[in-house]
Motif scaffolding. Structure first.
Motif, short mmCIF file in Angstrom:
data_model
loop_
_atom_site.label_atom_id
_atom_site.label_comp_id
_atom_site.label_asym_id
_atom_site.label_seq_id
_atom_site.Cartn_x
_atom_site.Cartn_y
_atom_site.Cartn_z
N ALA A 351 19.51 62.01 54.64
CA ALA A 351 20.44 61.61 53.59
C ALA A 351 20.69 60.11 53.61
CB ALA A 351 21.77 62.36 53.76
N GLU A 352 20.57 59.49 54.78
CA GLU A 352 20.77 58.05 54.89
C GLU A 352 19.77 57.28 54.04
OE1 GLU A 352 22.07 54.32 55.78
OE2 GLU A 352 23.09 56.22 56.19
N GLN A 353 18.55 57.82 53.91
CA GLN A 353 17.51 57.11 53.16
C GLN A 353 17.22 57.73 51.79
OE1 GLN A 353 13.97 55.49 55.27
NE2 GLN A 353 14.69 56.70 57.02
N ASN A 354 17.57 58.99 51.58
CA ASN A 354 17.22 59.64 50.32
C ASN A 354 17.92 58.97 49.14
OD1 ASN A 354 16.10 61.68 48.62
ND2 ASN A 354 18.11 62.66 48.58
N ALA A 355 17.16 58.65 48.10
CA ALA A 355 17.66 57.82 47.01
C ALA A 355 18.88 58.41 46.32
CB ALA A 355 16.54 57.60 45.98
N VAL A 356 18.84 59.69 45.95
CA VAL A 356 19.97 60.27 45.22
C VAL A 356 21.23 60.26 46.09
CG1 VAL A 356 20.86 62.41 44.21
CG2 VAL A 356 18.53 61.65 43.67
N ASP A 357 21.08 60.53 47.39
CA ASP A 357 22.24 60.45 48.28
C ASP A 357 22.78 59.02 48.35
OD1 ASP A 357 22.46 63.18 49.26
OD2 ASP A 357 20.55 62.83 50.26
N ARG A 358 21.90 58.05 48.37
CA ARG A 358 22.34 56.66 48.39
C ARG A 358 23.03 56.28 47.08
NH1 ARG A 358 20.46 53.39 52.39
NH2 ARG A 358 20.44 51.54 51.08
N PHE A 359 22.53 56.80 45.97
CA PHE A 359 23.18 56.53 44.69
C PHE A 359 24.60 57.11 44.66
CE2 PHE A 359 18.79 56.45 42.47
CZ PHE A 359 18.68 55.08 42.69
N HIS A 360 24.80 58.24 45.33
CA HIS A 360 26.13 58.85 45.37
C HIS A 360 27.09 58.07 46.26
CE1 HIS A 360 24.33 63.02 44.16
NE2 HIS A 360 24.58 62.26 43.12
N MET A 362 26.70 54.58 47.19
CA MET A 362 26.71 53.14 47.07
C MET A 362 26.59 52.71 45.61
SD MET A 362 23.96 52.63 50.20
CE MET A 362 23.86 50.84 50.04
N SER A 363 26.81 51.42 45.40
CA SER A 363 26.68 50.85 44.06
C SER A 363 25.41 50.00 44.01
CB SER A 363 27.90 49.99 43.74
OG SER A 363 27.77 49.38 42.48
N PHE A 364 24.70 50.07 42.86
CA PHE A 364 23.44 49.34 42.72
C PHE A 364 23.39 48.59 41.38
CE2 PHE A 364 22.50 52.57 45.83
CZ PHE A 364 21.61 51.97 46.70
N PRO A 365 24.30 47.66 41.18
CA PRO A 365 24.31 46.95 39.89
C PRO A 365 23.09 46.05 39.70
CG PRO A 365 25.85 45.94 41.43
CD PRO A 365 25.38 47.20 42.08
N GLU A 366 22.38 45.73 40.80
CA GLU A 366 21.22 44.85 40.69
C GLU A 366 19.95 45.59 40.26
OE1 GLU A 366 21.26 46.04 45.11
OE2 GLU A 366 22.54 46.14 43.34
N LEU A 367 19.98 46.93 40.30
CA LEU A 367 18.80 47.72 39.99
C LEU A 367 18.67 47.96 38.48
CD1 LEU A 367 18.33 50.68 42.50
CD2 LEU A 367 17.03 48.56 42.32
N ARG A 392 22.49 55.98 37.21
CA ARG A 392 23.43 55.42 36.24
C ARG A 392 24.85 55.43 36.79
NH1 ARG A 392 24.49 58.43 30.58
NH2 ARG A 392 25.32 59.93 32.09
N ALA A 393 25.23 56.52 37.47
CA ALA A 393 26.56 56.59 38.07
C ALA A 393 26.74 55.54 39.17
CB ALA A 393 26.81 57.99 38.64
N ALA A 394 25.64 55.10 39.78
CA ALA A 394 25.70 54.09 40.82
C ALA A 394 25.70 52.68 40.27
CB ALA A 394 24.53 54.26 41.80
#
Length: 432
Positions: A351-360, A362-367, A392-394
């Motif tokens: 979960a630490e590396q899985n993208a969807v878990d990271r989106f839940h 953290m915030s990724f305004p630069e992506l 999108r939620a991230a």
């Protein structure tokens, strides 16, 4: 050689030939008797059912359900081949009838191969099948200038020289794994006309393309027609196009393919996010103006990889294109098998590396990214929407696109080609 194998006259002829062959075998097969024909029907149904079990319940070939028409055509082909074999084995059969039976069997096999190609669009033209494009083993041309923080090449500032080549070239090259230790087959690298010119454009952006599973970088060259696609873009933009790097995502054909994550199997994320960019900057003088010049894209397994790398390494890949990827890496034997193989059974490490878990988390305004799915892809399309909604939620600037087709090159190639202008605006070649 440029005739299409996925629409037009050739596939229509192949399918008509197969239908005619099966019809002839059915009529001629009456001499074999009703009982034998019923046995052939049972065998065809049993073999097709076995194929379904092996492909979708045991080995999970291609990580997706096979198109249902392939099962139908497979059953008909097995029936036809049995009829042909039965007729050839009848004592006293004339040579003309034997020849006709062999020709009918060939026609049925040709129709089955055509159907499989229509389902996946693996070979789009006759040339791609008989004379596929290939990469050269020649040494890569060295850029006139190297170094970091050089101005990025853009259409606004670029003046092509008079000797601008008419097309780019694809090279084969080893990309060493200095930081990751990742084992790899050679990568393919497309260099556009502006790079090959003298003087060439400096600091072109870089698009990294990840292939599917099963697959290799060569799939982008043959089925994706990447050189043709990029040459077409370059012809519209004074020879400018991204340098395209197509690395080996199989970890040198490791039975446990890496997940584009750092795991107990291999540090493939470090290879793709650190080793590859460092080598490209040093050896090609490309992507040196910063992360804004880098994008990651892929189809199917490669689409999943693109999202994983963008979520874990936005400093390397702030732009991504996920074409028919999954909502998370998977294993044919189930989630627990994946955890055991890659993370020593540790769900938290995954979960630490899985993208969807990271989106839940953290915030990724630069992506910024685009998620592309096929309208007929019943497995990957819903998962792609989950990735889109999580990103999108991230706070990522993401789009969701649905194209006609299933889990095939009909969608995978169009998913990249349709978004080249968007990618190149992000990468700085085109004005925003």
């Amino acid at each position: 050689m440029g005739l299409s194998l996925i629409d037009g006259i050739l596939p229509a002829l192949a399918l008509a030939l197969g239908a005619a062959a099966l019809l002839w075998l059915g009529i001629a097969g009456r001499r074999l008797g009703l009982r034998r024909i019923l046995v052939y029907l049972v065998v065809a149904a049993a073999c097709t059912a076995l194929l379904y079990v092996l492909a979708e319940l045991i080995f999970h070939w291609w990580n997706a359900s096979l198109p249902r028409m392939l099962y139908l055509y497979t059953a008909l082909a097995i029936l036809g081949l049995q009829l042909a074999a039965g007729l050839l084995a009848v004592p006293g059969t004339s040579w003309s009838r034997r020849t006709a039976g062999a020709a009918a069997a060939f026609g049925i096999l040709l129709a089955l191969a055509c159907t499989a190609n229509l389902a996946y669009a693996q070979y789009p033209t006759l040339r791609s099948l008989l004379d596929p494009p290939s990469a050269t083993n020649d040494p890569l041309p060295r850029p006139a200038e190297t170094g970091t923080n050089r101005p990025a090449a853009s259409e606004r500032d670029w003046s092509p020289p008079s000797n601008l080549p008419g097309e780019g070239r694809v090279y084969r090259a080893e990309i060493p794994a200095a930081a990751s230790g990742y084992a790899s087959h050679p990568a393919l690298i497309y260099l556009p006309p502006a790079y090959l010119a003298d003087p060439g454009a400096v600091s072109l952006p870089v698009l990294v393309l990840i292939h599917g599973q099963p697959g290799s970088p060569n799939d982008w060259l043959v089925s994706g027609r990447i050189a043709e696609m990029m040459d077409g873009f370059a012809a519209r933009h004074a020879g400018l196009a991204p340098i395209v790097v197509m690395p080996d995502a199989s970890n040198d054909s490791n039975p446990d393919w890496p997940l584009c994550l750092d795991t107990t199997v291999s540090d493939s994320a470090t290879y793709l996010a650190r080793d590859l960019p460092a080598w490209v900057q040093q050896n090609l003088g490309a992507g040196t103006a910063g992360a804004r010049q880098w994008a990651i894209a892929g189809y199917s397994f490669g689409g999943t990889c693109a999202v994983q790398l963008a979520a874990n390494h936005p400093e390397s890949y702030p732009t991504f294109l996920d074409i028919a990827g999954e909502n998370e890496p998977t294993d044919a034997d189930g989630q627990q098998a994946l955890l055991d193989t890659y993370f020593d059974g540790d769900q938290a490490a995954f979960a630490e590396q899985n993208a969807v878990d990271r989106f839940h988390r953290m915030s990724f305004p630069e992506l910024a990214g685009i998620v592309v799915v096929g309208s007929e892809d019943k497995v990957y399309a819903p998962e792609g929407r989950q990735v889109y909604e999580a990103a999108r939620a991230a706070g990522a600037d993401v789009q969701f696109q649905e194209l006609p087709g299933g889990h095939s090159w009909q969608v995978w190639r169009a998913g990249l080609e349709n978004n080249l202008d968007w990618l190149c605006r992000r990468l700085g070649i085109l004005d925003p």
